[in-house]
Design an enzyme around this catalytic site. Sequence first.
Site, PDB file in Angstrom:
ATOM      1  N   HIS A  18     -50.270 119.164  51.539  1.00 31.59           N
ATOM      2  CA  HIS A  18     -51.341 120.162  51.471  1.00 31.59           C
ATOM      3  C   HIS A  18     -52.483 119.849  52.426  1.00 31.59           C
ATOM      4  O   HIS A  18     -53.146 120.760  52.931  1.00 31.59           O
ATOM      5  CB  HIS A  18     -51.838 120.285  50.018  1.00 31.59           C
ATOM      6  CG  HIS A  18     -50.794 120.852  49.105  1.00 31.59           C
ATOM      7  ND1 HIS A  18     -50.718 120.542  47.765  1.00 31.59           N
ATOM      8  CD2 HIS A  18     -49.757 121.712  49.354  1.00 31.59           C
ATOM      9  CE1 HIS A  18     -49.685 121.198  47.231  1.00 31.59           C
ATOM     10  NE2 HIS A  18     -49.093 121.899  48.177  1.00 31.59           N
ATOM     11  N   HIS A  41     -40.918 128.668  49.669  1.00 34.92           N
ATOM     12  CA  HIS A  41     -40.682 128.106  48.334  1.00 34.92           C
ATOM     13  C   HIS A  41     -42.071 127.878  47.718  1.00 34.92           C
ATOM     14  O   HIS A  41     -42.596 126.766  47.727  1.00 34.92           O
ATOM     15  CB  HIS A  41     -39.918 126.788  48.414  1.00 34.92           C
ATOM     16  CG  HIS A  41     -38.533 126.915  48.977  1.00 34.92           C
ATOM     17  ND1 HIS A  41     -38.294 127.191  50.307  1.00 34.92           N
ATOM     18  CD2 HIS A  41     -37.307 126.811  48.386  1.00 34.92           C
ATOM     19  CE1 HIS A  41     -36.977 127.242  50.512  1.00 34.92           C
ATOM     20  NE2 HIS A  41     -36.361 127.018  49.363  1.00 34.92           N
ATOM     21  N   SER A 103     -49.442 125.285  47.333  1.00 34.08           N
ATOM     22  CA  SER A 103     -49.582 125.856  48.682  1.00 34.08           C
ATOM     23  C   SER A 103     -50.108 127.300  48.656  1.00 34.08           C
ATOM     24  O   SER A 103     -50.953 127.646  49.495  1.00 34.08           O
ATOM     25  CB  SER A 103     -48.260 125.752  49.447  1.00 34.08           C
ATOM     26  OG  SER A 103     -47.175 126.217  48.676  1.00 34.08           O
ATOM     27  N   GLU A 121     -40.419 133.074  45.934  1.00 42.70           N
ATOM     28  CA  GLU A 121     -40.135 132.135  44.842  1.00 42.70           C
ATOM     29  C   GLU A 121     -38.979 132.705  44.033  1.00 42.70           C
ATOM     30  O   GLU A 121     -39.003 133.870  43.646  1.00 42.70           O
ATOM     31  CB  GLU A 121     -41.391 131.938  43.958  1.00 42.70           C
ATOM     32  CG  GLU A 121     -41.178 131.173  42.680  1.00 42.70           C
ATOM     33  CD  GLU A 121     -40.565 129.772  42.866  1.00 42.70           C
ATOM     34  OE1 GLU A 121     -41.079 129.002  43.680  1.00 42.70           O
ATOM     35  OE2 GLU A 121     -39.566 129.481  42.186  1.00 42.70           O
ATOM     36  N   GLY A 147     -35.937 132.025  49.488  1.00 42.89           N
ATOM     37  CA  GLY A 147     -36.914 131.839  50.555  1.00 42.89           C
ATOM     38  C   GLY A 147     -36.304 131.887  51.944  1.00 42.89           C
ATOM     39  O   GLY A 147     -36.952 132.318  52.903  1.00 42.89           O
ATOM     40  N   ASP A 167     -40.658 124.441  51.849  1.00 48.26           N
ATOM     41  CA  ASP A 167     -40.940 123.349  50.902  1.00 48.26           C
ATOM     42  C   ASP A 167     -39.951 123.412  49.733  1.00 48.26           C
ATOM     43  O   ASP A 167     -40.328 123.682  48.596  1.00 48.26           O
ATOM     44  CB  ASP A 167     -42.393 123.518  50.420  1.00 48.26           C
ATOM     45  CG  ASP A 167     -42.823 122.411  49.494  1.00 48.26           C
ATOM     46  OD1 ASP A 167     -42.171 121.351  49.470  1.00 48.26           O
ATOM     47  OD2 ASP A 167     -43.830 122.607  48.778  1.00 48.26           O
TER      48      ASP A 167
END
Length: 283
Positions: A18, A41, A103, A121, A147, A167
Amino acid sequence: MNYRHDFHAGNFADVFKHVFLARMLAYLARKQAAFRVIDTHAGAGGYDLASEEALRGGEWRDGIGRFADLSEVDEAARELLRPYLDVVGRLDADSRPALYPGSPRIIEALIRPQDRATFCELHPQAFAELRGNFRRDERIACLNLDGYMGLKAGVPPKERRGLVLIDPPFERANEFEVAWSALKSAHAKWPTGMYALWYPVKDAAALARFAKAIAQSGLRRVLRLELAVDELAAGGKLARTGLILINPPYVLDEEAAILLPALAQKFARSARGDVLREWIAGE
Ligand SMILES: C[S@@+](CC[C@H](N)C(=O)[O-])C[C@H]1O[C@@H](n2cnc3c(N)ncnc32)[C@H](O)[C@@H]1O
């Protein structure tokens, strides 16, 4: 698909990811022109570190929980941490933020009115939370789909500037291969986009093979950053994590040279803190 990020939110690997996500967004916002962020993701968006899952996992204590006192972090690193820390907000007496920003929350906070974000997601419960968190924000689209499919459909974005964050949970053995193949296809359609692929390091040899494959792929401007907080132990707790960055901002390498040692010092579980910063492929 069993992975729930609630157990891991705010751990050292999340903070590492992050912090660099916030650096790239801050860089994109230097120019007035609109940009797009695609988070393949996304997870739920934000995490209550007092929840049963977060308390049971407890991983945040050795992550964001160590940020209550930044007095030994040097001024230059603290300045670079600022965009991330501003989104995290104040930590309480237990070294917990009111809500740890995933995120999507970081992206929400750092995009401007002219920018757009797409969050994908797949998990139904995480998606319901994600959509609930952002349904009123017209800049943001939340998609309940794979994703990698979202990425394929979303590039190149009409803004022609921006960032893709990949991610995945790394639940399946071939996630690297799947992620890399999706990234390469996206890059072929949008070669000037910035791409960030997060990964856990469980098997250093597998990682070395992966880095070699990237080096031989013909892609240029690929930076690899890693942070280790301990020695790798088979089957043990996650101790090393990394990011593959394609087309990172030109200043990011210098920033990483300042940030990585500061993060390693903060998060080291033993004397074995370590960092890696290498161009897998140059200009
Ligand atoms: C590591 S977490 C994401 C954390 C988030 N990016 C953050 O930084 O706060 C991975 C997420 O991917 C979701 N997921 C798993 N497979 C997926 C897929 N094929 N497409 C989209 N999401 C997926 C999981 O449900 C989980 O919420």
